[in-house]
Design a protein around this motif. Structure first.
Motif, PDB file in Angstrom:
ATOM      1  N   PRO A 270       9.653  -8.286   1.102  1.00 41.23           N
ATOM      2  CA  PRO A 270      10.399  -8.291  -0.158  1.00 41.23           C
ATOM      3  C   PRO A 270       9.771  -9.144  -1.251  1.00 41.23           C
ATOM      4  O   PRO A 270      10.318  -9.233  -2.346  1.00 41.23           O
ATOM      5  N   ASN A 271       8.664  -9.807  -0.979  1.00 41.67           N
ATOM      6  CA  ASN A 271       7.927 -10.561  -1.999  1.00 41.67           C
ATOM      7  C   ASN A 271       8.759 -11.690  -2.603  1.00 41.67           C
ATOM      8  O   ASN A 271       8.835 -11.853  -3.818  1.00 41.67           O
ATOM      9  N   ASN A 272       9.401 -12.473  -1.740  1.00 39.57           N
ATOM     10  CA  ASN A 272      10.015 -13.718  -2.192  1.00 39.57           C
ATOM     11  C   ASN A 272       9.648 -14.815  -1.206  1.00 39.57           C
ATOM     12  O   ASN A 272       9.228 -14.552  -0.078  1.00 39.57           O
ATOM     13  N   ARG A 273       9.787 -16.046  -1.608  1.00 37.04           N
ATOM     14  CA  ARG A 273       9.217 -17.146  -0.831  1.00 37.04           C
ATOM     15  C   ARG A 273      10.002 -17.464   0.433  1.00 37.04           C
ATOM     16  O   ARG A 273       9.481 -18.163   1.310  1.00 37.04           O
ATOM     17  N   ILE A 274      11.206 -16.945   0.587  1.00 44.65           N
ATOM     18  CA  ILE A 274      12.047 -17.346   1.713  1.00 44.65           C
ATOM     19  C   ILE A 274      12.054 -16.319   2.831  1.00 44.65           C
ATOM     20  O   ILE A 274      12.559 -16.587   3.927  1.00 44.65           O
ATOM     21  N   ASN A 275      11.491 -15.146   2.594  1.00 45.77           N
ATOM     22  CA  ASN A 275      11.512 -14.088   3.603  1.00 45.77           C
ATOM     23  C   ASN A 275      10.118 -13.786   4.136  1.00 45.77           C
ATOM     24  O   ASN A 275       9.137 -13.812   3.382  1.00 45.77           O
ATOM     25  N   ILE A 276      10.059 -13.459   5.399  1.00 48.61           N
ATOM     26  CA  ILE A 276       8.819 -12.982   6.012  1.00 48.61           C
ATOM     27  C   ILE A 276       8.589 -11.545   5.544  1.00 48.61           C
ATOM     28  O   ILE A 276       9.481 -10.710   5.661  1.00 48.61           O
ATOM     29  N   PRO A 277       7.425 -11.241   4.986  1.00 50.55           N
ATOM     30  CA  PRO A 277       7.172  -9.882   4.504  1.00 50.55           C
ATOM     31  C   PRO A 277       7.216  -8.863   5.647  1.00 50.55           C
ATOM     32  O   PRO A 277       6.558  -9.031   6.670  1.00 50.55           O
ATOM     33  N   HIS A 278       7.992  -7.798   5.433  1.00 49.81           N
ATOM     34  CA  HIS A 278       8.070  -6.759   6.449  1.00 49.81           C
ATOM     35  C   HIS A 278       7.199  -5.545   6.116  1.00 49.81           C
ATOM     36  O   HIS A 278       7.016  -4.667   6.951  1.00 49.81           O
ATOM     37  N   LYS A 279       6.653  -5.526   4.892  1.00 51.45           N
ATOM     38  CA  LYS A 279       5.797  -4.410   4.506  1.00 51.45           C
ATOM     39  C   LYS A 279       4.699  -4.902   3.568  1.00 51.45           C
ATOM     40  O   LYS A 279       4.960  -5.698   2.667  1.00 51.45           O
ATOM     41  N   ALA A 280       3.504  -4.436   3.798  1.00 48.48           N
ATOM     42  CA  ALA A 280       2.391  -4.714   2.895  1.00 48.48           C
ATOM     43  C   ALA A 280       1.607  -3.428   2.688  1.00 48.48           C
ATOM     44  O   ALA A 280       1.383  -2.669   3.631  1.00 48.48           O
ATOM     45  N   VAL A 281       1.228  -3.176   1.440  1.00 45.42           N
ATOM     46  CA  VAL A 281       0.434  -1.996   1.101  1.00 45.42           C
ATOM     47  C   VAL A 281      -0.840  -2.461   0.407  1.00 45.42           C
ATOM     48  O   VAL A 281      -0.779  -3.158  -0.614  1.00 45.42           O
ATOM     49  N   LEU A 282      -1.970  -2.096   0.969  1.00 50.08           N
ATOM     50  CA  LEU A 282      -3.273  -2.467   0.428  1.00 50.08           C
ATOM     51  C   LEU A 282      -3.956  -1.246  -0.173  1.00 50.08           C
ATOM     52  O   LEU A 282      -3.847  -0.138   0.358  1.00 50.08           O
ATOM     53  N   GLN A 283      -4.686  -1.463  -1.251  1.00 50.07           N
ATOM     54  CA  GLN A 283      -5.592  -0.450  -1.775  1.00 50.07           C
ATOM     55  C   GLN A 283      -7.001  -1.033  -1.761  1.00 50.07           C
ATOM     56  O   GLN A 283      -7.189  -2.231  -1.963  1.00 50.07           O
ATOM     57  N   PHE A 284      -7.977  -0.183  -1.516  1.00 50.95           N
ATOM     58  CA  PHE A 284      -9.364  -0.653  -1.466  1.00 50.95           C
ATOM     59  C   PHE A 284     -10.282   0.395  -2.072  1.00 50.95           C
ATOM     60  O   PHE A 284      -9.920   1.568  -2.188  1.00 50.95           O
ATOM     61  N   LEU A 285     -11.464  -0.054  -2.484  1.00 51.92           N
ATOM     62  CA  LEU A 285     -12.481   0.823  -3.054  1.00 51.92           C
ATOM     63  C   LEU A 285     -13.797   0.624  -2.321  1.00 51.92           C
ATOM     64  O   LEU A 285     -14.103  -0.487  -1.854  1.00 51.92           O
ATOM     65  N   THR A 286     -14.575   1.690  -2.248  1.00 52.43           N
ATOM     66  CA  THR A 286     -15.902   1.636  -1.642  1.00 52.43           C
ATOM     67  C   THR A 286     -16.886   2.390  -2.530  1.00 52.43           C
ATOM     68  O   THR A 286     -16.506   3.258  -3.316  1.00 52.43           O
ATOM     69  N   VAL A 287     -18.137   2.059  -2.389  1.00 51.08           N
ATOM     70  CA  VAL A 287     -19.203   2.797  -3.060  1.00 51.08           C
ATOM     71  C   VAL A 287     -20.457   2.676  -2.211  1.00 51.08           C
ATOM     72  O   VAL A 287     -20.687   1.651  -1.548  1.00 51.08           O
ATOM     73  N   HIS A 288     -21.270   3.726  -2.201  1.00 48.69           N
ATOM     74  CA  HIS A 288     -22.533   3.704  -1.475  1.00 48.69           C
ATOM     75  C   HIS A 288     -23.490   4.669  -2.150  1.00 48.69           C
ATOM     76  O   HIS A 288     -23.078   5.629  -2.809  1.00 48.69           O
ATOM     77  N   ALA A 289     -24.769   4.405  -1.988  1.00 46.00           N
ATOM     78  CA  ALA A 289     -25.780   5.262  -2.600  1.00 46.00           C
ATOM     79  C   ALA A 289     -25.800   6.653  -1.988  1.00 46.00           C
ATOM     80  O   ALA A 289     -26.187   7.623  -2.648  1.00 46.00           O
ATOM     81  N   GLU A 290     -25.381   6.781  -0.728  1.00 48.08           N
ATOM     82  CA  GLU A 290     -25.446   8.049  -0.019  1.00 48.08           C
ATOM     83  C   GLU A 290     -24.095   8.396   0.589  1.00 48.08           C
ATOM     84  O   GLU A 290     -23.338   7.503   0.973  1.00 48.08           O
ATOM     85  N   PRO A 291     -23.787   9.692   0.717  1.00 49.96           N
ATOM     86  CA  PRO A 291     -22.475  10.083   1.262  1.00 49.96           C
ATOM     87  C   PRO A 291     -22.258   9.615   2.692  1.00 49.96           C
ATOM     88  O   PRO A 291     -21.141   9.236   3.063  1.00 49.96           O
ATOM     89  N   GLU A 292     -23.323   9.627   3.500  1.00 49.04           N
ATOM     90  CA  GLU A 292     -23.174   9.176   4.882  1.00 49.04           C
ATOM     91  C   GLU A 292     -22.805   7.697   4.941  1.00 49.04           C
ATOM     92  O   GLU A 292     -22.004   7.281   5.779  1.00 49.04           O
TER      93      GLU A 292
END
Length: 412
Positions: A270-292
């Motif tokens: 719930p994103n408050n200081r008194i509760n243990i988070p029960h859900k987290a959602v991450l986003q990430f990005l990648t890049v490479h010179a080749e598709p493999e």
């Protein structure tokens, strides 16, 4: 005969635009469809009309400023980029391409040059995606890669609809998006990397793109009181997210110099200081010179997510975003940029682009060119982003002559 832009006028325009949404550290904060973005758009439209251009706005807010050609039946040559920034961003990313385009048409007017084809300067909506993810949406829609309704229903982190903001700031146009031919598209941009500066080269002729990817990771734990739940009984989603963030960073480090990966966004409940988070959602990005290489990074991240889930006894899920595939820019345009640079006395070299630009979408509409100029220390998406005045002018000179040559071609 070659033309040269007024570098002082271009620099003045860039610095004036930078004052809209200016930050204390010398950057700009004009996220898409904000009040500052509206003011920046208004200034560009004012300058365009002052230069005698015809301005139209389409339904996603893309702005087109047209200098008419001798044959209005011919598709136009387009130049441009975007005026929205990161949060905060710098003075040059995107802005250089739009305002250099404006200076190109002023230069042609001063020289009394009439072109066979029209030249249109475009400011694409929401290139950065800092407020309305994922970004490059105006050109994406123009290229037919998404739908208008999808974009208008996109929400920012405060839950505000893109469609509502377009109306609020007065840039919900009535022109259909795309659905018309374009002769060619030329985009001038800072490099956003250190290669040109390190090589002491002024112009980068971009030959090809990289392989870009990303995804979304969801971690589910269990809610609880942060001061009463026994440590041994906790299922803290944020702990799992932290371990995954570290794993992604290590995977990215291992790919250097050909590839990169980084977690970029985290949301917890719930994103408050008194509760243990029960859900987290991450986003990430990648890049490479080749598709493999890009696919290998994604496989490694997925394996790390699975491993963390087992070790922490958290429920995890992993999904991949649509990936951007590698393609080559037309060699005709690469060689044109090199030839014009040489004619103007500017050094040039070939190099790839590691990140997305509107040119990557326009590639499916028409022949497309991307040209780079150096930025200090390769820094971008930052208040410390910097492009030397001489480099901005050089890029404008090359852009002007490339656009002129394309616009003066005999009828195909």
């Amino acid at each position: 005969m070659a033309v040269r832009i007024d570098g002082e006028r271009l620099w003045s325009d860039i610095m004036t635009m930078a004052a809209i949404g200016a930050t204390a550290k010398g950057g700009s904060y004009r996220t898409s469809l904000s009040d500052a973005d509206r003011d920046g758009r208004n200034l560009f439209v004012h300058w365009a009309k002052e230069a005698g251009l015809t301005v139209t706005i389409d339904k996603i807010g893309n702005i087109f400023a047209r200098r008419e050609g001798q044959d209005s039946s011919l598709p136009p040559v387009m130049v441009g980029s975007h005026l929205d920034t990161q949060a905060p961003g710098g003075r040059f990313d995107g802005v250089l391409g739009v305002l250099a385009g404006l200076e190109v048409v002023r230069t042609l007017d001063r020289a009394g040059i009439k072109t066979r084809r029209a030249i249109e300067i475009v400011n694409w909506t929401n290139e950065e995606g800092a407020r309305f993810p994922p970004g490059v949406v105006g050109s994406n829609l123009f290229a037919g890669r998404t739908t208008l309704d999808t974009l208008l229903q996109t929400r920012d982190r405060a839950g505000i609809l893109m469609g509502d903001e377009l109306k609020r700031i007065g840039y919900a146009g009535d022109v259909e998006v795309g659905q018309r031919p374009v002769d060619s598209y030329i985009e001038l941009h800072i490099e956003q990397g250190p290669v040109l500066e390190a090589a002491n080269v002024t112009i980068g002729a971009v030959t090809h793109t990289s392989c870009q990817g990303g995804g979304l990771i969801e971690i589910l734990g269990e809610n609880g009181h942060s001061q009463t739940t026994r440590m041994s009984k906790r299922r803290n989603a944020l702990v799992g997210a932290a371990r995954i963030v570290e794993a992604i960073e290590q995977i990215g480090m291992a790919q250097e110099p050909q590839g990169m990966a980084s977690a970029t966004v985290i949301d917890i409940l719930p994103n408050n200081r008194i509760n243990i988070p029960h859900k987290a959602v991450l986003q990430f990005l990648t890049v490479h010179a080749e598709p493999e290489g890009r696919d290998r990074i994604l496989d490694l991240i997925e394996a790390a997510v699975t491993r963390v889930g087992k070790e922490t006894q958290l429920a995890v899920s992993f999904s991949r975003n649509p990936q951007r595939h590698k393609f080559d820019f037309p060699m005709e345009f690469v060689e044109l940029a090199e030839r014009i640079s040489a004619d103007l006395g500017y050094s040039s070299m070939r190099l790839p682009t590691w990140t997305a630009h509107d040119a990557l979408n326009m590639h499916v509409v028409c022949p497309t060119s991307l040209i780079f100029v150096p930025c200090r220390d390769g820094i971008s998406h930052s208040e410390f982003e910097w492009c030397e005045p001489d480099h901005a002018k050089a890029g404008g000179d090359v852009l002007a002559n490339m656009a002129l040559e394309r616009a003066q071609r005999p009828n195909d």
